[in-house]
Design a protein around this motif. Structure first.
Motif, PDB file in Angstrom:
ATOM      1  N   VAL A  80      -1.145 -13.464 -31.611  1.00  9.09           N
ATOM      2  CA  VAL A  80      -1.001 -12.323 -32.518  1.00  9.09           C
ATOM      3  C   VAL A  80      -1.864 -12.524 -33.761  1.00  9.09           C
ATOM      4  N   VAL A  81      -1.805 -13.696 -34.360  1.00  7.65           N
ATOM      5  CA  VAL A  81      -2.532 -13.939 -35.605  1.00  7.65           C
ATOM      6  C   VAL A  81      -4.044 -13.883 -35.382  1.00  7.65           C
ATOM      7  N   ALA A  82      -4.532 -14.526 -34.334  1.00  8.35           N
ATOM      8  CA  ALA A  82      -5.983 -14.544 -34.087  1.00  8.35           C
ATOM      9  C   ALA A  82      -6.516 -13.150 -33.789  1.00  8.35           C
ATOM     10  N   THR A  83      -5.858 -12.425 -32.884  1.00  8.55           N
ATOM     11  CA  THR A  83      -6.364 -11.101 -32.527  1.00  8.55           C
ATOM     12  C   THR A  83      -6.150 -10.098 -33.660  1.00  8.55           C
ATOM     13  N   SER A  84      -5.060 -10.243 -34.409  1.00 16.90           N
ATOM     14  CA  SER A  84      -4.815  -9.334 -35.530  1.00 16.90           C
ATOM     15  C   SER A  84      -5.835  -9.527 -36.634  1.00 16.90           C
ATOM     16  N   ASN A  85      -6.258 -10.767 -36.848  1.00 19.68           N
ATOM     17  CA  ASN A  85      -7.307 -10.993 -37.829  1.00 19.68           C
ATOM     18  C   ASN A  85      -8.604 -10.322 -37.372  1.00 19.68           C
ATOM     19  N   ALA A  86      -8.924 -10.466 -36.108  1.00 20.69           N
ATOM     20  CA  ALA A  86     -10.147  -9.849 -35.589  1.00 20.69           C
ATOM     21  C   ALA A  86     -10.077  -8.318 -35.683  1.00 20.69           C
ATOM     22  N   ASN A  87      -8.859  -7.766 -35.601  1.00 21.80           N
ATOM     23  CA  ASN A  87      -8.661  -6.321 -35.749  1.00 21.80           C
ATOM     24  C   ASN A  87      -8.472  -5.910 -37.209  1.00 21.80           C
ATOM     25  N   GLN A  88      -8.591  -6.863 -38.128  1.00 22.67           N
ATOM     26  CA  GLN A  88      -8.452  -6.621 -39.558  1.00 22.67           C
ATOM     27  C   GLN A  88      -7.116  -5.975 -39.913  1.00 22.67           C
ATOM     28  N   CYS A  89      -6.057  -6.482 -39.300  1.00 19.41           N
ATOM     29  CA  CYS A  89      -4.717  -5.965 -39.560  1.00 19.41           C
ATOM     30  C   CYS A  89      -4.002  -6.889 -40.540  1.00 19.41           C
ATOM     31  N   GLN A  90      -4.015  -6.499 -41.794  1.00 21.89           N
ATOM     32  CA  GLN A  90      -3.399  -7.309 -42.839  1.00 21.89           C
ATOM     33  C   GLN A  90      -1.908  -7.532 -42.561  1.00 21.89           C
ATOM     34  N   TYR A  91      -1.190  -6.462 -42.185  1.00 22.26           N
ATOM     35  CA  TYR A  91       0.244  -6.615 -41.972  1.00 22.26           C
ATOM     36  C   TYR A  91       0.533  -7.687 -40.929  1.00 22.26           C
ATOM     37  N   CYS A  92      -0.096  -7.588 -39.769  1.00 24.26           N
ATOM     38  CA  CYS A  92       0.233  -8.510 -38.677  1.00 24.26           C
ATOM     39  C   CYS A  92      -0.224  -9.941 -38.959  1.00 24.26           C
ATOM     40  N   VAL A  93      -1.366 -10.097 -39.616  1.00 28.19           N
ATOM     41  CA  VAL A  93      -1.811 -11.450 -39.953  1.00 28.19           C
ATOM     42  C   VAL A  93      -0.819 -12.099 -40.922  1.00 28.19           C
ATOM     43  N   VAL A  94      -0.389 -11.360 -41.922  1.00 25.61           N
ATOM     44  CA  VAL A  94       0.524 -11.920 -42.917  1.00 25.61           C
ATOM     45  C   VAL A  94       1.917 -12.140 -42.317  1.00 25.61           C
ATOM     46  N   ALA A  95       2.466 -11.135 -41.650  1.00 28.48           N
ATOM     47  CA  ALA A  95       3.827 -11.243 -41.113  1.00 28.48           C
ATOM     48  C   ALA A  95       3.908 -12.269 -39.983  1.00 28.48           C
ATOM     49  N   HIS A  96       2.996 -12.166 -39.022  1.00 31.39           N
ATOM     50  CA  HIS A  96       3.050 -13.099 -37.893  1.00 31.39           C
ATOM     51  C   HIS A  96       2.516 -14.471 -38.279  1.00 31.39           C
ATOM     52  N   GLY A  97       1.689 -14.522 -39.320  1.00 30.48           N
ATOM     53  CA  GLY A  97       1.290 -15.822 -39.856  1.00 30.48           C
ATOM     54  C   GLY A  97       2.498 -16.577 -40.382  1.00 30.48           C
ATOM     55  N   ALA A  98       3.395 -15.867 -41.056  1.00 29.69           N
ATOM     56  CA  ALA A  98       4.627 -16.494 -41.558  1.00 29.69           C
ATOM     57  C   ALA A  98       5.479 -16.989 -40.394  1.00 29.69           C
ATOM     58  N   ILE A  99       5.609 -16.164 -39.359  1.00 24.65           N
ATOM     59  CA  ILE A  99       6.400 -16.563 -38.197  1.00 24.65           C
ATOM     60  C   ILE A  99       5.752 -17.766 -37.506  1.00 24.65           C
ATOM     61  N   LEU A 100       4.420 -17.756 -37.402  1.00 23.85           N
ATOM     62  CA  LEU A 100       3.710 -18.889 -36.795  1.00 23.85           C
ATOM     63  C   LEU A 100       3.949 -20.173 -37.580  1.00 23.85           C
ATOM     64  N   ARG A 101       3.866 -20.104 -38.894  1.00 19.69           N
ATOM     65  CA  ARG A 101       4.110 -21.310 -39.706  1.00 19.69           C
ATOM     66  C   ARG A 101       5.497 -21.870 -39.433  1.00 19.69           C
TER      67      ARG A 101
END
Length: 190
Positions: free
Chosen positions: A75-96
């Motif tokens: 989610v984090v890698a593909t969301s970053n490539a799609n420039q989705c701030q919400y998913c990178v931030v939210a799923h980044g927190a879940i990933l951590r």
């Protein structure tokens, strides 16, 4: 707390939502201490809310060979490539939290190829990125590469489905101008 709107579309009050949606949102709030904005924004369309979260849960919470942290990496890698701030931030927190690693989400979001992850996980993300941007070019050779790293056909399906689902999610988040909750920025960092 942020004073910016969380969506460019109407956001219903929790009290005005259908009972099943309100119950789910309150359960999430009880567990996490806040309501992730994605729940509030998508509640604008109740039938779509239900379908979205049913598929999300089927992909992200199921047992299988992919760990919950690896699912979040996709989610984090593909969301970053799609420039989705919400998913990178939210799923980044879940990933951590799931990886028990305060650095991993930033590394994966910025450049997973240089992140402190395994070669197997890099192969998983290479494949996920190809699904996200060149699904038409997926071939038997791509599946053979995954298998050479120990992934099964079912794993390939899971990786594909997560990348595809979050491609849709990224687009909805970007169109709605969904804003990440401030709470996500600090989760899993200490």
């Amino acid at each position: 707390m942020s004073q910016h709107p969380i969506s460019r579309f109407p956001v219903p009050a929790i009290a005005d939502m259908p009972e099943d949606i309100r119950t789910r949102i309150l359960a999430v709030q009880e567990k996490s201490g806040f309501v992730p904005n994605v729940f509030l924004v998508l509640a604008h369309r109740p039938d779509e809310f239900r379908a979205f979260f049913a598929y999300h849960d089927a992909l992200m919470d199921k047992p299988g060979n992919l760990t919950k942290a690896e699912r979040e990496m996709i989610v984090v890698a593909t969301s970053n490539a799609n420039q989705c701030q919400y998913c990178v931030v939210a799923h980044g927190a879940i990933l951590r939290i799931r990886a028990k690693n305060p650095l991993i989400a930033d590394q994966v979001a910025i450049n997973y190829r240089k992140a402190d992850i395994t070669e197997k996980q890099k192969a998983m993300l290479d494949y996920a990125m190809k699904v996200a941007f060149e699904a038409y070019a997926i071939s038997d050779a791509d599946l053979a590469t995954l298998k050479s790293h120990g992934f099964t056909d079912e794993d390939a399906w899971d990786i594909s489905a997560i990348a595809a689902f979050f491609g849709m999610s990224n687009r909805l988040a970007n169109v709605t101008s969904m804003r990440p909750n401030d709470e996500f920025y600090t989760l899993g960092r200490a």
